[in-house]
Motif scaffolding. Structure first.
Motif, PDB file in Angstrom:
ATOM      1  N   ALA A 330       0.507  -1.504  -0.017  1.00  0.00           N
ATOM      2  CA  ALA A 330      -0.080  -0.382   0.162  1.00  0.00           C
ATOM      3  C   ALA A 330       0.860   1.204  -0.028  1.00  0.00           C
ATOM      4  O   ALA A 330       0.010   2.015  -0.456  1.00  0.00           O
ATOM      5  N   LEU A 357      -7.863  -1.014   5.319  1.00  0.00           N
ATOM      6  CA  LEU A 357      -7.129  -2.315   4.299  1.00  0.00           C
ATOM      7  C   LEU A 357      -7.296  -3.890   4.865  1.00  0.00           C
ATOM      8  O   LEU A 357      -7.151  -3.804   3.932  1.00  0.00           O
ATOM      9  N   TRP A 362     -10.506  -7.708  -1.144  1.00  0.00           N
ATOM     10  CA  TRP A 362      -8.973  -7.228  -2.696  1.00  0.00           C
ATOM     11  C   TRP A 362      -9.562  -8.084  -3.491  1.00  0.00           C
ATOM     12  O   TRP A 362      -8.656  -9.176  -4.201  1.00  0.00           O
ATOM     13  N   LEU A 369      -5.722  -2.826  -5.455  1.00  0.00           N
ATOM     14  CA  LEU A 369      -5.301  -1.806  -4.452  1.00  0.00           C
ATOM     15  C   LEU A 369      -4.285  -0.287  -4.453  1.00  0.00           C
ATOM     16  O   LEU A 369      -4.466   0.792  -4.143  1.00  0.00           O
TER      17      LEU A 369
END
Length: 461
Positions: A330, A357, A362, A369
């Motif tokens: 990230a 997150l 995802w 991302l």
């Protein structure tokens, strides 16, 4: 490389003195006395170092120089603009530094100080050039390095296998969900192979119609079909000596699978409309998000081709299976996104945002991302930290549940229920801001002191 310094000042005496001073230090020097000439010289010389006096015509007011500084930086964001200002112009000069100027000097300018600041700016440019060169070199050798970052066991296993397979000519099959970085792994493998100085050619087998894919891969002769107005070599010939990456090979039609199998077995291709085959030396790396074993069982993918392309299989893990790598990835994507958002500062991710997150599934993996980090940087609006509120609604989710102990007891009075609700909302605001009382107060519409009073009344710390 000799850097060019653009001197912008309406005083010819200043320009003459400092042109000579800078030239003795090895700089090329261009000069201008007003904004139009300054912009013309910037374009003519591609100068990246600018010394700008704020007092410029036609008005002679510092706002003239400030407007020119903004135009210079808009046209050449990488330029280092050194602002020269009078004592009363310091606040304006500081605002220009906040907007992208490199530094400011107060009049009268000490020659040694000017040379020192220009030297620092030139060294900064050299450093930025070196970083850009390294990034371009890395991208050329390995593609986007993002997919090669991580320390989770499943990822390290895949990367180790990739590195061991690279020096060989064994066909490689890369499997994994969409967005896990299959093409980047293929480029990484090619960059470490004996074929690294030859071509790496990639084609998506599912993006082209079968007839077009056949011609694209194997080439064709003039007149082989209506639109074949000249010979075309095909990607196998273009990749001769190098690597051909067949992405989404599971989407290839059965008729083409037969032709691909022959290439892998014999090293020969037969262009469409040709009478004789050509011999090529190509390493084939394939990738798919499909379960080829099931397709073999269903007879939609040839078993003999399956075993040919699957010399070594590298299975890439989903991002959800490598949560420990998420902070590193990230932050990496956030750093990359700064190139798309001019003048964005170095930005970190707050603990609260990171927890959000890490709680996501995802399904789009690395691609998703990266998109999320680009969006968050835009939403942060120049703030040096990504907060939960900067994330997309799907990432923010609902607020953390209040502790069970904050619920009022059965039969509680209205006043007790209101107090419990107030305590619960304050606790939630503090959790959402990681204990930052000023931010929590703003969320609740309270002054900081008002929040502290209520925290004391409710026994919150």
């Amino acid at each position: 490389m000799t850097e060019t310094v653009l001197l912008i000042d309406d005083d010819p005496g200043f320009r003459d003195a400092y042109r000579e001073l800078l030239a003795l230090e090895g700089y090329a020097v261009a000069e201008a006395g007003a904004a139009p000439k300054a912009l013309s010289e910037l374009r003519r010389t591609s100068a990246r170092l600018v010394v700008l006096d704020l007092m410029l015509p036609p008005t002679g007011r510092p706002e003239e120089g400030a407007a020119l500084a903004d135009r210079l930086l808009a046209e050449r964001p990488a330029a280092k603009v050194i602002v020269v200002s009078g004592a009363g112009e310091t606040p304006l000069a500081l605002r220009l530094v906040e907007r992208g100027a490199y530094d400011f000097l107060a009049k009268p300018v000490d020659p040694d100080v000017l040379l020192s600041v220009v030297a620092r700016a030139a060294a900064r440019l050299a450093l930025e050039d070196r970083v850009a060169e390294l990034e371009r070199s890395l991208a050329a050798r390995e593609g986007d390095a993002s997919a090669m970052l991580g320390q989770s066991p499943a990822f390290l296993e895949a990367r180790t296998l990739c590195e061991r397979a690279a020096p060989t000519d064994v066909p490689v099959l890369i499997t994994g969900d969409s967005g896990t970085g299959k093409e980047v792994f293929a480029r990484y493998l090619h960059a470490r192979s004996r074929r690294k100085d030859k071509a790496f050619i990639a084609v998506n087998c599912g993006a082209l119609a079968p007839t077009l894919l056949e011609s694209t891969l194997f080439g064709h002769r003039k007149g082989a079909f209506t639109s074949a107005i000249k010979d075309a070599p095909g990607l196998f010939v273009e990749a001769d000596g190098g690597t051909l990456f067949l992405d989404e090979i599971g989407d290839m039609e059965p008729a083409l699978q037969v032709k691909l199998l022959r290439v892998l077995e014999t090293g020969e291709i037969l262009p469409v409309g040709a009478a004789r085959p050509l011999t090529v030396d190509v390493r084939v790396v394939s990738a798919t998000h499909r379960a080829l074993e099931s397709m073999v069982a269903d007879r939609t993918f040839r078993d003999d081709l399956y075993w040919r392309v699957r010399g070594i299989e590298i299975a890439l893990p989903r991002l959800a299976d490598r949560v420990g790598d998420l902070p590193l990835l990230a932050q990496h994507f956030l750093n990359l996104s700064r190139a798309l958002v001019p003048r964005s500062p170095a930005t970190a991710i707050s603990p609260g945002a990171m927890r959000r997150l890490e709680a996501c599934d995802w399904p789009g993996n690395l691609r998703e991302l990266r998109h999320e980090m680009q969006r968050a940087l835009v939403m942060a609006g120049g703030r040096g930290e990504i907060l939960e509120e900067d994330l997309s609604p799907a990432r923010r989710g609902s607020a953390p549940a209040a502790p069970a102990g904050d619920e009022p007891a059965e039969g509680a009075t209205l006043e007790e229920k209101i107090a419990a609700l107030e305590r619960r909302e304050i606790a939630a605001a503090l959790r959402a801001t990681q204990g930052n009382r000023s931010q929590a107060a703003a969320r609740l519409g309270l002054s900081r002191q008002g929040l502290l009073n209520k925290m004391d009344r409710h026994g919150l710390k």
